[in-house]
Design an enzyme around this catalytic site. Structure first.
Site, PDB file in Angstrom:
ATOM      1  N   GLU A 111       2.617  12.435   5.060  1.00 13.83           N
ATOM      2  CA  GLU A 111       1.759  12.512   4.600  1.00 13.83           C
ATOM      3  C   GLU A 111       1.041  13.399   5.367  1.00 13.83           C
ATOM      4  OE1 GLU A 111      -0.254   9.973   0.496  1.00 13.83           O
ATOM      5  OE2 GLU A 111       0.071   9.176   2.457  1.00 13.83           O
TER       6      GLU A 111
ATOM      7  N   LYS B  28      -7.070  12.271  -2.464  1.00 14.84           N
ATOM      8  CA  LYS B  28      -7.572  11.028  -2.108  1.00 14.84           C
ATOM      9  C   LYS B  28      -7.482  10.364  -4.260  1.00 14.84           C
ATOM     10  CE  LYS B  28      -7.962   7.263  -0.578  1.00 14.84           C
ATOM     11  NZ  LYS B  28      -6.368   6.522  -0.134  1.00 14.84           N
TER      12      LYS B  28
ATOM     13  N   ASN C  76     -14.613  19.886 -11.753  1.00 19.38           N
ATOM     14  CA  ASN C  76     -13.572  19.609 -11.569  1.00 19.38           C
ATOM     15  C   ASN C  76     -12.862  19.277 -12.700  1.00 19.38           C
ATOM     16  OD1 ASN C  76     -11.825  17.926 -10.668  1.00 19.38           O
ATOM     17  ND2 ASN C  76     -13.495  16.156 -11.088  1.00 19.38           N
ATOM     18  N   GLY C  77     -11.552  19.811 -12.585  1.00 17.88           N
ATOM     19  CA  GLY C  77     -10.464  19.618 -13.753  1.00 17.88           C
ATOM     20  C   GLY C  77      -9.591  20.949 -13.331  1.00 17.88           C
TER      21      GLY C  77
ATOM     22  N   CYS D  42     -11.538  17.202  -6.249  1.00 22.23           N
ATOM     23  CA  CYS D  42     -12.840  17.962  -6.900  1.00 22.23           C
ATOM     24  C   CYS D  42     -13.701  17.228  -7.162  1.00 22.23           C
ATOM     25  CB  CYS D  42     -13.197  18.798  -7.337  1.00 22.23           C
ATOM     26  SG  CYS D  42     -11.715  20.435  -7.259  1.00 22.23           S
TER      27      CYS D  42
ATOM     28  N   LYS E  75       3.994   7.350   4.430  1.00 23.64           N
ATOM     29  CA  LYS E  75       3.184   7.479   4.939  1.00 23.64           C
ATOM     30  C   LYS E  75       3.044   8.592   5.975  1.00 23.64           C
ATOM     31  CE  LYS E  75       0.358   5.793   3.275  1.00 23.64           C
ATOM     32  NZ  LYS E  75       0.719   5.457   2.409  1.00 23.64           N
TER      33      LYS E  75
ATOM     34  N   ARG F  27     -12.025  13.599  -1.771  1.00 20.61           N
ATOM     35  CA  ARG F  27     -11.391  14.464  -2.900  1.00 20.61           C
ATOM     36  C   ARG F  27     -10.396  15.966  -3.310  1.00 20.61           C
ATOM     37  NH1 ARG F  27     -13.088  10.697  -7.884  1.00 20.61           N
ATOM     38  NH2 ARG F  27     -13.129  12.444  -9.231  1.00 20.61           N
TER      39      ARG F  27
ATOM     40  N   HIS G 227      25.991   6.474   0.538  1.00 27.62           N
ATOM     41  CA  HIS G 227      26.345   7.784  -0.249  1.00 27.62           C
ATOM     42  C   HIS G 227      26.042   8.903  -0.884  1.00 27.62           C
ATOM     43  CE1 HIS G 227      28.196   4.631  -2.195  1.00 27.62           C
ATOM     44  NE2 HIS G 227      27.569   3.521  -2.158  1.00 27.62           N
TER      45      HIS G 227
ATOM     46  N   GLU H  31       7.570   3.712   0.765  1.00 17.57           N
ATOM     47  CA  GLU H  31       5.552   4.106   1.730  1.00 17.57           C
ATOM     48  C   GLU H  31       5.724   3.748   2.959  1.00 17.57           C
ATOM     49  OE1 GLU H  31       3.812   4.252  -0.169  1.00 17.57           O
ATOM     50  OE2 GLU H  31       1.840   3.653   1.523  1.00 17.57           O
TER      51      GLU H  31
ATOM     52  N   TRP I 208     -10.375  21.445  -3.875  1.00 18.99           N
ATOM     53  CA  TRP I 208      -9.091  21.381  -4.574  1.00 18.99           C
ATOM     54  C   TRP I 208      -8.384  21.856  -5.379  1.00 18.99           C
ATOM     55  CZ3 TRP I 208      -4.528  20.248  -6.911  1.00 18.99           C
ATOM     56  CH2 TRP I 208      -3.209  19.648  -6.448  1.00 18.99           C
TER      57      TRP I 208
HETATM   58  C1  G6P Z   1      -3.412  10.721  -4.403  1.00 13.94           C
HETATM   59  C2  G6P Z   1      -3.287  10.465  -3.000  1.00 13.94           C
HETATM   60  C3  G6P Z   1      -2.501   8.823  -2.923  1.00 13.94           C
HETATM   61  C4  G6P Z   1      -2.329   7.708  -4.502  1.00 13.94           C
HETATM   62  C5  G6P Z   1      -2.138   8.763  -5.408  1.00 13.94           C
HETATM   63  C6  G6P Z   1      -2.389   7.988  -6.596  1.00 13.94           C
HETATM   64  O1  G6P Z   1      -2.023  10.944  -4.355  1.00 13.94           O
HETATM   65  O2  G6P Z   1      -3.012  10.996  -1.640  1.00 13.94           O
HETATM   66  O3  G6P Z   1      -2.585   8.213  -1.770  1.00 13.94           O
HETATM   67  O4  G6P Z   1      -1.624   7.039  -3.983  1.00 13.94           O
HETATM   68  O5  G6P Z   1      -2.836   9.780  -5.892  1.00 13.94           O
HETATM   69  O6  G6P Z   1      -4.026   7.575  -6.582  1.00 13.94           O
HETATM   70  P1  G6P Z   1      -4.301   6.328  -7.084  1.00 13.94           P
HETATM   71  O7  G6P Z   1      -5.376   6.085  -6.750  1.00 13.94           O
HETATM   72  O8  G6P Z   1      -4.197   6.517  -8.247  1.00 13.94           O
HETATM   73  O9  G6P Z   1      -3.501   4.890  -6.080  1.00 13.94           O
END
Ligand code: G6P
Length: 614
Positions: A494, A609, A101-102, A2, A491, A27, A510, A487, A75
């Site tokens: 996501e 984000k 926000n929270g 948010c 990606k 956010r 396994h 990673e 969010w």
């Molecule tokens: C969210 C984002 C990710 C990020 C993660 C940790 O899930 O979508 O892209 O890796 O938070 O965020 P940070 O800002 O602590 O790296």
């Protein structure tokens, strides 16, 4: 999650609020809203499901006047995404409007009490409960707004950054924070408020970061006043931030994500600037220099992070153990904070975070510090909560990352971890001079090699069209390439919503091998390094079961490239730097598959984000 924006000043609030929301959309973006207060106390609240652009369309023919206002991009935590649950929320009397926000954890009890007193609720959010509580206290005690806010906040349990307007005081803006960030900008008689500094930096470079348990009282024509929940005055240093910090456009790219993938060579150069000196063959980080003894005497490093940053942490572990012989553990911050971990005062905790605001990472830092550990932060967002909560740290300096799927922050984090490891290894004498010099020379040319990798974009775009059918993907790697597999899978999940799993290649036997058939794409990260022969066997195992192998190989590879269905080449580099190159084709693969599938790459569903709630 948010984003909050607020404005009080001599100009029109609406344009400042909308522009601010656009910068904070990373956010959260399931709904947005704005509250505007006219000088006569008229309160207009507009809310819309969807993105900030939807709110803008909705308000096109509405009265948008007012020099005071608050706005929000959401969010969802409590209550589904819809206009009713969007912020701002207005108290039943119509006097107060608030954005939040929270999470207010004890909202249900408070709501029940207020309902008994006749308060009616329009939404299912925890935020509406808080604004009603403020209203209730203000009218019950005939209290001044700041006093009512203090009393209400003493009753709530949870995390919040809030902005509040009171139509009885059309020249005042109120804000408070606990565990969620808020920055206040000041220019002449104008006040700007936002969840991060970017929306403010366009107007002023003078800012104050609100601390936990503080309330900001902004009265037009007066100086900023900050008090705590017991009404004691709090002093704050006014900080100077670079102007136009947040000005980030797409520069002709279709999406921020693609732009950020392409920025990586420049970003990594910026990240190394002033730190890596290829002529002198040295690497120096000021935080390592300033805290040399503390770092060198550590018995153990513990890396805490979430999401992509956690994957960077896995590479950090290998670097610290390989180069520095420092035992290193890597923990998800969300697990670490609740598993009563053994933390000793001789430990160094390294917190990695792009945003510098992730709630779980912040909580892990607090826990580590309370047990006497020394905490080193690796962050991107300058001045965010994590860099301020740690004992020392290094910024990755890759510039604002807007795309929700992290790309350049990951390679920036790995670069900083490599620089710390090299600097410490030299100090600890766990690396000989020759290897140290060779590694620095190689690190310095990584940006050029990244540029080479980006040339395969066209090929990857064509390849991606073939794989839009897939409902599952497997990513395999070993050693330094195992976190890259994780990673790459993340990606793809996501942004394309295709299920993908990252696995250590040998572990495939396994379990995951049971999934392999002619339908299953298997991405194998197989650069030419010490484990090449081992991963070759894993490729054979997959081909024997008719899996479709997409291999990331070192240029000139003539073994795996012959067996695999498709290959993407990366330039040769040292094993520990392979992730800086092999990650890029995987970012591009995920990007192009998502584009082919028509997904909203920069704003994938359900994600945000910056995750400022648990
Ligand atoms: C969210 C984002 C990710 C990020 C993660 C940790 O899930 O979508 O892209 O890796 O938070 O965020 P940070 O800002 O602590 O790296």
């Amino acid at each position: 999650m948010c984003g909050i924006v607020g404005y009080l000043g001599s100009g029109d609030a609406y344009p400042v609020l909308i522009e601010g929301l656009k910068q904070l959309e990373y956010r959260g973006y399931d709904s947005a809203g704005v509250a505007l207060v006219g000088s006569d106390g008229r309160l207009n609240v507009y809310k819309e499901k969807g993105k900030v652009a939807d709110l803008e369309n909705y308000t096109a023919d509405k009265d948008k006047s007012g020099h005071l206002g608050i706005a929000h991009t959401r969010w969802a935590t409590h209550g589904e995404p819809c206009a009713k649950n969007a912020h701002p929320h207005v108290s039943s009397s119509g006097r107060f409007a608030m954005v939040h926000n929270g999470i207010i954890e004890n909202y249900a009890v408070i709501r029940e009490n207020l309902e008994k007193k006749g308060y009616e609720f329009k939404s299912s959010t925890d935020t509406e409960v808080l604004v009603q509580l403020i209203d209730y206290i203000a009218s019950r005690d005939n209290a001044d707004t700041v006093i009512a806010l203090q009393s209400a906040l003493r009753e709530v349990v949870g995390a919040y950054a809030i902005a509040l307007v009171d139509k009885e005081h059309p020249d005042c803006l109120y804000a408070a924070r606990k565990s969620s960030p808020l920055v206040i900008g000041m220019k002449d008689t104008d006040f700007y408020l936002a969840s991060d500094v970017n929306p403010i930096a366009a107007y002023t470079d003078k800012v104050v970061y609100l601390e936990d348990g503080e309330i900001a009282y902004m009265h037009y024509g007066d100086k900023l006043r900050i008090v705590n929940l017991s009404n004691a005055e709090c002093c704050h240093e006014v900080m100077t931030v670079p102007k136009n910090l947040g000005k980030a456009g797409k520069d002709g790219f279709g999406h921020y994500m693609l732009k950020e993938i392409y920025e990586q060579p420049d970003c990594i150069r910026d990240c190394m600037r002033g730190r890596v000196n290829p002529e002198a063959r040295t690497v120096t980080l000021s935080a390592v220099h300033d805290h040399r003894d503390r770092l060198l005497s550590a018995d153990r490093f513990i890396i805490v992070a979430c999401g992509t940053s956690w994957h960077a942490g896995l590479i950090g572990k290998q670097l610290f153990e390989d180069l520095c012989q420092i035992p290193t553990e890597v923990a998800y911050a969300s697990e670490f904070r609740y598993c009563n971990p053994v933390i000793r005062s001789t430990d160094v905790v390294i917190a990695i975070s792009q945003s510098g605001e992730t709630a779980d990472t912040l909580a892990a830092i607090e826990l580590a510090r309370s047990r006497g550990a020394f905490v080193y932060g690796i962050c991107n967002a300058v001045g965010a909560s994590i860099p301020r909560a740690t004992d020392t740290g290094s910024y990755i300096h890759v510039g604002p990352e807007i795309g929700v799927a992290s790309t350049k922050a990951f390679t920036g984090q790995v670069t900083v971890l490599a620089m710390i490891a090299l600097d410490l290894a030299k100090e600890k004498h766990t690396i000989d001079d020759e290897r140290y010099a060779a590694m620095i020379e190689e690190l310095a040319v990584i940006p050029d090699k990244m540029k080479e990798v980006l040339k395969s974009d066209g090929k990857i775009a064509s390849l991606s069209k073939i794989f839009t059918y897939a409902r599952n993907f497997i990513y395999l790697g070993r050693g330094y390439s195992y976190p890259v597999a994780l990673e790459g899978a993340l990606k793809l999940k996501e942004i394309s919503y295709i299920h993908a799993e990252g696995y250590p290649a040998a572990e495939m036997k396994h379990g995951p091998i049971a999934l392999i058939d002619e339908e299953m794409p298997v991405v194998i990260i197989a650069p030419k390094n010490a484990l090449y022969g081992k991963i070759l066997s894993n490729v054979q195992e997959i081909k024997a079961r008719k899996g479709r192998v997409i291999a990331i190989v070192t240029e000139g590879d003539d073994v795996i490239s012959r067996i695999a269905d498709t290959c993407m080449e990366i330039p040769r580099t040292m094993e520990c730097f392979d992730p800086l190159l092999s990650t890029i084709p995987l970012q591009l693969l995920a990007y192009h598959i998502a584009v082919c599938k028509g997904k909203d790459v920069d704003r994938p569903r359900n994600l945000a984000k910056s995750v400022t709630v648990e």
